[in-house]
Design a protein around this motif. Structure first.
Motif, PDB file in Angstrom:
ATOM      1  N   ASP A   1     -21.865 -18.607  14.746  1.00  0.00           N
ATOM      2  CA  ASP A   1     -21.913 -17.485  13.991  1.00  0.00           C
ATOM      3  C   ASP A   1     -22.043 -15.982  14.789  1.00  0.00           C
ATOM      4  O   ASP A   1     -21.438 -15.253  14.512  1.00  0.00           O
ATOM      5  CB  ASP A   1     -23.337 -17.564  13.460  1.00  0.00           C
ATOM      6  N   LEU A   2     -22.560 -16.207  16.284  1.00  0.00           N
ATOM      7  CA  LEU A   2     -22.605 -15.053  16.993  1.00  0.00           C
ATOM      8  C   LEU A   2     -21.273 -14.701  17.592  1.00  0.00           C
ATOM      9  O   LEU A   2     -20.660 -13.508  17.615  1.00  0.00           O
ATOM     10  CB  LEU A   2     -23.632 -15.146  18.215  1.00  0.00           C
ATOM     11  N   ARG A   3     -20.551 -15.751  17.994  1.00  0.00           N
ATOM     12  CA  ARG A   3     -19.218 -15.531  18.416  1.00  0.00           C
ATOM     13  C   ARG A   3     -18.250 -15.070  17.341  1.00  0.00           C
ATOM     14  O   ARG A   3     -17.366 -14.037  17.284  1.00  0.00           O
ATOM     15  CB  ARG A   3     -18.445 -16.590  19.085  1.00  0.00           C
ATOM     16  N   TRP A   4     -18.316 -15.450  15.988  1.00  0.00           N
ATOM     17  CA  TRP A   4     -17.840 -15.169  14.706  1.00  0.00           C
ATOM     18  C   TRP A   4     -18.014 -13.662  14.486  1.00  0.00           C
ATOM     19  O   TRP A   4     -17.102 -12.804  14.232  1.00  0.00           O
ATOM     20  CB  TRP A   4     -18.074 -16.084  13.539  1.00  0.00           C
ATOM     21  N   ALA A   5     -19.325 -13.190  14.583  1.00  0.00           N
ATOM     22  CA  ALA A   5     -19.505 -11.809  14.307  1.00  0.00           C
ATOM     23  C   ALA A   5     -19.287 -10.907  15.310  1.00  0.00           C
ATOM     24  O   ALA A   5     -18.793  -9.811  14.968  1.00  0.00           O
ATOM     25  CB  ALA A   5     -21.271 -11.939  14.031  1.00  0.00           C
ATOM     26  N   GLU A   6     -19.367 -11.243  16.462  1.00  0.00           N
ATOM     27  CA  GLU A   6     -18.898 -10.520  17.766  1.00  0.00           C
ATOM     28  C   GLU A   6     -17.243 -10.208  17.561  1.00  0.00           C
ATOM     29  O   GLU A   6     -16.849  -9.106  18.218  1.00  0.00           O
ATOM     30  CB  GLU A   6     -19.225 -10.899  18.957  1.00  0.00           C
ATOM     31  N   GLY A   7     -16.479 -11.375  17.054  1.00  0.00           N
ATOM     32  CA  GLY A   7     -15.248 -10.954  17.222  1.00  0.00           C
ATOM     33  C   GLY A   7     -14.578 -10.428  15.957  1.00  0.00           C
ATOM     34  O   GLY A   7     -13.334 -10.465  15.765  1.00  0.00           O
ATOM     35  N   ALA A   8     -15.416  -9.811  15.039  1.00  0.00           N
ATOM     36  CA  ALA A   8     -15.173  -9.216  13.761  1.00  0.00           C
ATOM     37  C   ALA A   8     -14.168  -7.897  14.370  1.00  0.00           C
ATOM     38  O   ALA A   8     -14.393  -7.275  15.049  1.00  0.00           O
ATOM     39  CB  ALA A   8     -16.281  -8.761  12.897  1.00  0.00           C
ATOM     40  N   THR A   9     -13.074  -7.666  13.452  1.00  0.00           N
ATOM     41  CA  THR A   9     -12.182  -6.537  13.846  1.00  0.00           C
ATOM     42  C   THR A   9     -12.917  -5.224  13.179  1.00  0.00           C
ATOM     43  O   THR A   9     -12.587  -3.991  13.990  1.00  0.00           O
ATOM     44  CB  THR A   9     -10.952  -6.748  13.042  1.00  0.00           C
ATOM     45  N   HIS A  10     -13.908  -5.418  12.193  1.00  0.00           N
ATOM     46  CA  HIS A  10     -14.248  -4.003  11.892  1.00  0.00           C
ATOM     47  C   HIS A  10     -15.892  -4.360  11.967  1.00  0.00           C
ATOM     48  O   HIS A  10     -16.316  -5.330  11.509  1.00  0.00           O
ATOM     49  CB  HIS A  10     -14.120  -3.645  10.338  1.00  0.00           C
TER      50      HIS A  10
END
Length: 86
Positions: free
Chosen positions: A12-21
């Protein structure tokens, strides 16, 4: 907490940090709203020193003399004191 939970949280942290916006913080949103109506004026890197009269120059001279006088007093005190095995 199990190892599975740790893996899911890391994903989840990797997914959140990889967000474009990324949404700005509450403070950033507050300042943007405030500055939209009333933008801040330019601020110099270093503020101009306040006008000091003769008192400002006098204080720096007196403090220099005071420090040098204390150093001289310590040197004389150590010189006249019978310090050491001599």
């Amino acid at each position: 907490m199990s190892e599975r939970d740790d893996e899911e949280r890391e994903f989840d942290l990797r997914w959140a940090e990889g967000a474009t916006h990324k949404e700005p913080s509450a403070r950033a949103r507050m300042l943007a709203a405030r500055w939209k109506e009333n933008p801040p004026g330019p601020v110099p890197f270093r503020a101009e020193p306040e006008h000091r009269g003769a008192a400002g120059r006098h204080r720096s001279w007196v403090s220099t003399v005071l420090v040098l006088g204390c150093v001289l007093a310590v040197i004389l005190l150590l010189g006249y004191a019978d310090v050491g095995p001599y």
